[in-house]
Design a protein around this motif. Structure first.
Motif, PDB file in Angstrom:
ATOM      1  N   TYR A 145       1.004  -0.970   0.054  1.00 49.86           N
ATOM      2  CA  TYR A 145      -0.100  -0.145  -0.053  1.00 49.86           C
ATOM      3  C   TYR A 145       0.736   1.246  -0.031  1.00 49.86           C
ATOM      4  O   TYR A 145       0.281   2.262  -0.783  1.00 49.86           O
ATOM      5  CB  TYR A 145      -1.110   0.131   1.248  1.00 49.86           C
ATOM      6  N   ASP A 146       1.747   1.386   0.906  1.00 51.32           N
ATOM      7  CA  ASP A 146       2.722   2.641   0.898  1.00 51.32           C
ATOM      8  C   ASP A 146       3.451   3.053  -0.311  1.00 51.32           C
ATOM      9  O   ASP A 146       3.363   3.902  -0.812  1.00 51.32           O
ATOM     10  CB  ASP A 146       3.711   2.389   2.114  1.00 51.32           C
ATOM     11  N   ASN A 147       4.066   2.010  -1.216  1.00 60.80           N
ATOM     12  CA  ASN A 147       4.642   1.983  -2.275  1.00 60.80           C
ATOM     13  C   ASN A 147       3.514   2.601  -3.342  1.00 60.80           C
ATOM     14  O   ASN A 147       3.664   3.476  -4.089  1.00 60.80           O
ATOM     15  CB  ASN A 147       5.233   0.814  -2.876  1.00 60.80           C
ATOM     16  N   PHE A 148       2.275   1.813  -3.269  1.00 65.33           N
ATOM     17  CA  PHE A 148       1.056   2.562  -4.014  1.00 65.33           C
ATOM     18  C   PHE A 148       0.826   4.077  -4.114  1.00 65.33           C
ATOM     19  O   PHE A 148       0.706   4.666  -4.870  1.00 65.33           O
ATOM     20  CB  PHE A 148      -0.211   1.620  -3.887  1.00 65.33           C
ATOM     21  N   LYS A 149       0.849   4.317  -2.699  1.00 67.52           N
ATOM     22  CA  LYS A 149       0.470   5.503  -2.339  1.00 67.52           C
ATOM     23  C   LYS A 149       1.426   6.674  -2.821  1.00 67.52           C
ATOM     24  O   LYS A 149       1.134   7.666  -3.300  1.00 67.52           O
ATOM     25  CB  LYS A 149       0.400   5.753  -0.746  1.00 67.52           C
ATOM     26  N   THR A 150       2.754   6.239  -2.703  1.00 67.57           N
ATOM     27  CA  THR A 150       3.717   7.198  -3.077  1.00 67.57           C
ATOM     28  C   THR A 150       3.611   7.352  -4.807  1.00 67.57           C
ATOM     29  O   THR A 150       3.793   8.441  -5.239  1.00 67.57           O
ATOM     30  CB  THR A 150       5.187   6.769  -2.940  1.00 67.57           C
ATOM     31  N   GLN A 151       3.622   6.152  -5.464  1.00 67.53           N
ATOM     32  CA  GLN A 151       3.431   6.220  -6.965  1.00 67.53           C
ATOM     33  C   GLN A 151       2.084   7.052  -7.379  1.00 67.53           C
ATOM     34  O   GLN A 151       2.287   7.749  -8.339  1.00 67.53           O
ATOM     35  CB  GLN A 151       3.434   4.910  -7.368  1.00 67.53           C
ATOM     36  N   PHE A 152       1.185   6.870  -6.757  1.00 69.69           N
ATOM     37  CA  PHE A 152       0.112   7.523  -7.154  1.00 69.69           C
ATOM     38  C   PHE A 152      -0.107   9.080  -6.851  1.00 69.69           C
ATOM     39  O   PHE A 152      -0.391   9.816  -7.767  1.00 69.69           O
ATOM     40  CB  PHE A 152      -1.416   6.747  -6.145  1.00 69.69           C
ATOM     41  N   ALA A 153       0.511   9.388  -5.535  1.00 72.82           N
ATOM     42  CA  ALA A 153       0.653  10.823  -5.294  1.00 72.82           C
ATOM     43  C   ALA A 153       1.667  11.375  -6.450  1.00 72.82           C
ATOM     44  O   ALA A 153       1.512  12.651  -6.957  1.00 72.82           O
ATOM     45  CB  ALA A 153       1.348  10.881  -3.925  1.00 72.82           C
ATOM     46  N   ASP A 154       2.836  10.730  -6.625  1.00 67.20           N
ATOM     47  CA  ASP A 154       3.543  11.141  -7.795  1.00 67.20           C
ATOM     48  C   ASP A 154       3.072  11.573  -9.171  1.00 67.20           C
ATOM     49  O   ASP A 154       3.218  12.608  -9.630  1.00 67.20           O
ATOM     50  CB  ASP A 154       4.811  10.211  -7.935  1.00 67.20           C
ATOM     51  N   ALA A 155       2.254  10.520  -9.416  1.00 70.45           N
ATOM     52  CA  ALA A 155       1.519  10.733 -10.857  1.00 70.45           C
ATOM     53  C   ALA A 155       0.337  11.873 -10.851  1.00 70.45           C
ATOM     54  O   ALA A 155       0.616  12.854 -11.564  1.00 70.45           O
ATOM     55  CB  ALA A 155       0.621   9.608 -11.270  1.00 70.45           C
ATOM     56  N   ALA A 156      -0.181  12.304  -9.549  1.00 64.78           N
ATOM     57  CA  ALA A 156      -1.041  13.466  -9.249  1.00 64.78           C
ATOM     58  C   ALA A 156      -0.287  14.569  -9.325  1.00 64.78           C
ATOM     59  O   ALA A 156      -0.622  15.545  -9.653  1.00 64.78           O
ATOM     60  CB  ALA A 156      -1.711  13.261  -8.065  1.00 64.78           C
ATOM     61  N   LYS A 157       0.809  14.371  -8.671  1.00 68.59           N
ATOM     62  CA  LYS A 157       1.629  15.859  -8.597  1.00 68.59           C
ATOM     63  C   LYS A 157       2.248  16.273  -9.938  1.00 68.59           C
ATOM     64  O   LYS A 157       2.400  17.380  -9.970  1.00 68.59           O
ATOM     65  CB  LYS A 157       3.015  15.651  -7.311  1.00 68.59           C
ATOM     66  N   SER A 158       2.596  15.142 -10.628  1.00 62.31           N
ATOM     67  CA  SER A 158       3.356  15.457 -11.789  1.00 62.31           C
ATOM     68  C   SER A 158       2.659  15.901 -12.983  1.00 62.31           C
ATOM     69  O   SER A 158       3.118  16.160 -14.057  1.00 62.31           O
ATOM     70  CB  SER A 158       4.559  14.398 -12.034  1.00 62.31           C
ATOM     71  N   TYR A 210      -8.519  24.648  -5.029  1.00 61.43           N
ATOM     72  CA  TYR A 210      -7.769  25.835  -4.767  1.00 61.43           C
ATOM     73  C   TYR A 210      -8.445  26.834  -3.670  1.00 61.43           C
ATOM     74  O   TYR A 210      -7.619  27.724  -3.088  1.00 61.43           O
ATOM     75  CB  TYR A 210      -7.687  26.718  -6.133  1.00 61.43           C
ATOM     76  N   LEU A 211      -9.784  26.725  -3.442  1.00 59.60           N
ATOM     77  CA  LEU A 211     -10.054  27.550  -2.434  1.00 59.60           C
ATOM     78  C   LEU A 211      -9.579  27.309  -1.281  1.00 59.60           C
ATOM     79  O   LEU A 211      -9.096  28.038  -0.209  1.00 59.60           O
ATOM     80  CB  LEU A 211     -11.578  27.257  -2.445  1.00 59.60           C
ATOM     81  N   ASN A 212      -9.410  26.067  -0.868  1.00 63.26           N
ATOM     82  CA  ASN A 212      -8.644  25.691   0.523  1.00 63.26           C
ATOM     83  C   ASN A 212      -7.229  25.579   0.494  1.00 63.26           C
ATOM     84  O   ASN A 212      -6.507  25.851   1.456  1.00 63.26           O
ATOM     85  CB  ASN A 212      -9.239  24.282   0.759  1.00 63.26           C
ATOM     86  N   TYR A 213      -6.722  25.060  -0.460  1.00 63.49           N
ATOM     87  CA  TYR A 213      -5.314  24.814  -0.645  1.00 63.49           C
ATOM     88  C   TYR A 213      -4.171  25.589  -1.448  1.00 63.49           C
ATOM     89  O   TYR A 213      -3.101  25.781  -1.360  1.00 63.49           O
ATOM     90  CB  TYR A 213      -5.065  23.234  -1.185  1.00 63.49           C
ATOM     91  N   GLN A 214      -4.944  26.553  -2.296  1.00 66.68           N
ATOM     92  CA  GLN A 214      -4.493  27.430  -3.262  1.00 66.68           C
ATOM     93  C   GLN A 214      -3.370  26.641  -4.127  1.00 66.68           C
ATOM     94  O   GLN A 214      -3.778  25.665  -4.599  1.00 66.68           O
ATOM     95  CB  GLN A 214      -3.636  28.693  -2.455  1.00 66.68           C
ATOM     96  N   ASN A 215      -1.935  26.991  -4.042  1.00 67.49           N
ATOM     97  CA  ASN A 215      -1.377  26.350  -4.818  1.00 67.49           C
ATOM     98  C   ASN A 215      -0.794  25.206  -4.128  1.00 67.49           C
ATOM     99  O   ASN A 215       0.378  24.393  -4.983  1.00 67.49           O
ATOM    100  CB  ASN A 215       0.013  27.336  -5.254  1.00 67.49           C
ATOM    101  N   ARG A 216      -1.163  24.639  -3.130  1.00 69.61           N
ATOM    102  CA  ARG A 216      -0.555  23.404  -2.598  1.00 69.61           C
ATOM    103  C   ARG A 216      -1.183  22.252  -3.034  1.00 69.61           C
ATOM    104  O   ARG A 216      -1.847  21.343  -2.059  1.00 69.61           O
ATOM    105  CB  ARG A 216      -0.669  23.616  -0.740  1.00 69.61           C
ATOM    106  N   ARG A 217      -0.871  21.787  -4.193  1.00 69.32           N
ATOM    107  CA  ARG A 217      -1.543  20.736  -4.772  1.00 69.32           C
ATOM    108  C   ARG A 217      -1.122  19.244  -3.878  1.00 69.32           C
ATOM    109  O   ARG A 217      -2.057  18.543  -3.452  1.00 69.32           O
ATOM    110  CB  ARG A 217      -1.282  20.504  -6.013  1.00 69.32           C
ATOM    111  N   ALA A 218       0.113  19.357  -3.448  1.00 71.78           N
ATOM    112  CA  ALA A 218       0.710  18.068  -2.741  1.00 71.78           C
ATOM    113  C   ALA A 218      -0.060  18.010  -1.501  1.00 71.78           C
ATOM    114  O   ALA A 218      -0.129  16.808  -1.075  1.00 71.78           O
ATOM    115  CB  ALA A 218       2.346  18.404  -2.483  1.00 71.78           C
TER     116      ALA A 218
END
Ligand code: MN3
Length: 238
Positions: A145-158, A210-218
């Motif tokens: 799960y942890d590796n999945f989470k890291t890879q999924f988050a990377d795909a979303a951030k990039s 954006y309303l809550n996080y502005q530029n902080r997508r991560a």
């Protein structure tokens, strides 16, 4: 999904089960009903929770605008685009699987309707962690799960600009992570590099956070992992 759509889907599935008595247990158990038009038009599905139910992870105002304005807009423009066309009589999944890159109205608005319908189903105030067959599939495909989470988050951030990150299942049953621009999705097999069955999608358009996080997508992406409806994700596994 409106009640009439639900009933229609239910009766089609029941008929299918009667006609195919040898269908395997896993196929009948998969609750991934197609998104069907009713009388030639798609409709905005209700949320299973209140606008403020996902706070502090997603704020009520964002949910209200995202569902009532953005998603509703995709549904309305999709209905304009399919009016008096054969697409008004087939499931959204079939339409998306068959579109070409020049079908911009259906690509953008049909994709928008499908992606947001899935997104709302993927969310739950209760959160939790994947279990059972889904957890073992994540372990097999990503090493846990942890590796999945890291890879999924990377795909979303990039994902540059607007788009989505996906957890998908390919035809051979393996899970994979991908990302698509705009409202494209892995069902659009003529358009995407990695077609598959979407299990989980994360909207990384700025209107989603954006309303809550502005530029902080991560930070938004990290928060998303606290409100995933893993039971709904599980039911999409084939
Ligand atoms: Mn959106």
């Amino acid at each position: 999904m409106k009640k009439r759509e639900f009933i229609k889907t239910g009766s089609v599935l029941t008929l299918g089960a009667l006609l195919a008595p040898n269908i395997s247990c896993s196929q009948t158990a998969a609750s991934n009903p197609p998104i069907l038009p009713v009388s030639g038009a798609f409709s905005l599905p209700d949320l299973a929770f209140n606008f403020d139910a996902l706070e502090p992870h997603i704020d009520a105002k964002t949910m209200e605008i995202h569902h009532g304005k953005h998603h509703a807009g995709y549904v309305s423009k999709l209905n304009d685009a399919i009016k008096d066309s054969p697409l008004a009589n087939q499931s959204l999944e079939e339409s998306l699987a068959g579109i070409s890159e020049n079908d911009l109205a259906v690509r953008n608005n049909g994709g928008g309707h499908y992606n947001h319908t899935l997104f709302w189903q993927n969310l739950s105030p209760a959160g939790g962690l994947p279990e059972g067959k889904l957890l073992s599939s994540l372990e097999t495909s990503f090493g846990g799960y942890d590796n999945f989470k890291t890879q999924f988050a990377d795909a979303a951030k990039s994902r540059f600009g607007s788009g989505w990150a996906w957890l998908c299942q390919s035809g051979d049953g393996a899970l994979f992570i991908s990302s698509t621009p705009n409202q494209d999705n892995p069902l659009m097999k003529g358009l995407v590099e990695n077609p598959g069955n979407p299990l989980l999608g994360l909207d990384v358009w700025e209107h989603a956070y954006y309303l809550n996080y502005q530029n902080r997508r991560a930070d938004y992406i990290e928060s998303f992992f606290s409100i995933i409806n893993w039971s709904a994700v599980s039911k999409r596994l084939n």
